[in-house]
Design a protein around this motif. Structure first.
Motif: not given
Lengths: 115, 113
Positions: B15-18, B75-84, B107-112
């Motif tokens: 969480e919080g990473d790009n 696709l770049q996602i800034a400040a990735t959140q669990p909801g992403d 691509t399966t994105l998992s945000v911890s």
């Protein structure tokens, strides 16, 4: 106020049966689509209709027959269901044929399971 | 025919990473590209699109980059959140009558957190 709605959400049936999935969009779009998503999440176009006219018909068995009574509806009828038809089927719509540089809007899918 | 592929089937971030999700396409006639997000039990949801006359487009916390020379988009996602957390698809279209939107495999994105 759902934009693209499909019914039913789940469909469990025996091999050999005939079933239909309904789709309606209230976005005023001209073009509607059916996609199949397999167990590996791969999404593939099956059909597309523009103003009730068939535009795209990918290599799909003729057991699958789309029907568009008006431009807001595109139903999918499947005859003689087979095990390999198990998948999630998505309906989508867009403002013009070929997407016309406009994104397609998807329904939430119908999960079809063949026993 | 067109094929669209994603470089990694899964991506795990804190969480919080790009996050950066990459995609390649094969048809040089493709001129419209879309990124979709699909959550469990839902249909693909539009995130952002880009036309071939652009190299970059920004949305809220998302940026799409298009490199037509090497037929690559990201696709770049800034400040990735669990909801992403979701499956992300790129899709490409050649703007010719009767052509279909071609999807990549996701691509399966998992945000911890």
């Amino acid at each position: 106020d759902t934009a693209v709605s499909q019914t039913p959400k789940y469909l469990v049936t025996q091999m050999g049966n005939d079933k239909s999935i309904k789709c309606e969009q209230n976005l005023g779009h001209d073009t509607m689509y059916w996609y199949k998503q397999d167990s590996k999440k791969f999404l593939k176009i099956m059909f597309s209709y523009n103003n009730k006219e068939l535009i795209i018909n990918e290599t799909v068995p003729n057991r699958f027959s789309p029907k568009s009574p008006d431009k807001a509806h595109l139903n999918l009828h499947i005859n003689s269901l087979e095990l390999g038809d198990s998948a999630v089927y998505f309906c989508a719509s867009s403002p013009s044929e070929g997407a016309g540089n406009q994104p397609q809007h998807f329904g939430d899918g119908t999960r079809l399971s063949i026993l | 025919g067109e094929s669209v592929g994603l470089h990694l089937p899964t991506l795990s971030v804190q969480e919080g990473d790009n996050s950066i999700i990459n995609c390649a396409y094969s048809n040089s006639a493709s001129d419209y590209f879309i990124w979709y997000k699909q959550e469990s039990g839902k249909g693909p949801q539009f995130i952002i699109d880009i036309r071939s006359n652009m190299d970059k487009r920004q949305g809220q916390r998302v940026t799409v980059l298009l490199n037509k020379t090497v037929k690559h988009l990201s696709l770049q996602i800034a400040a990735t959140q669990p909801g992403d957390s979701a499956v992300y698809f790129c899709a490409a279209l050649a703007n010719q009558a009767g052509t279909a939107l071609i999807f990549g495999k996701g691509t399966t994105l998992s945000v911890s957190s």
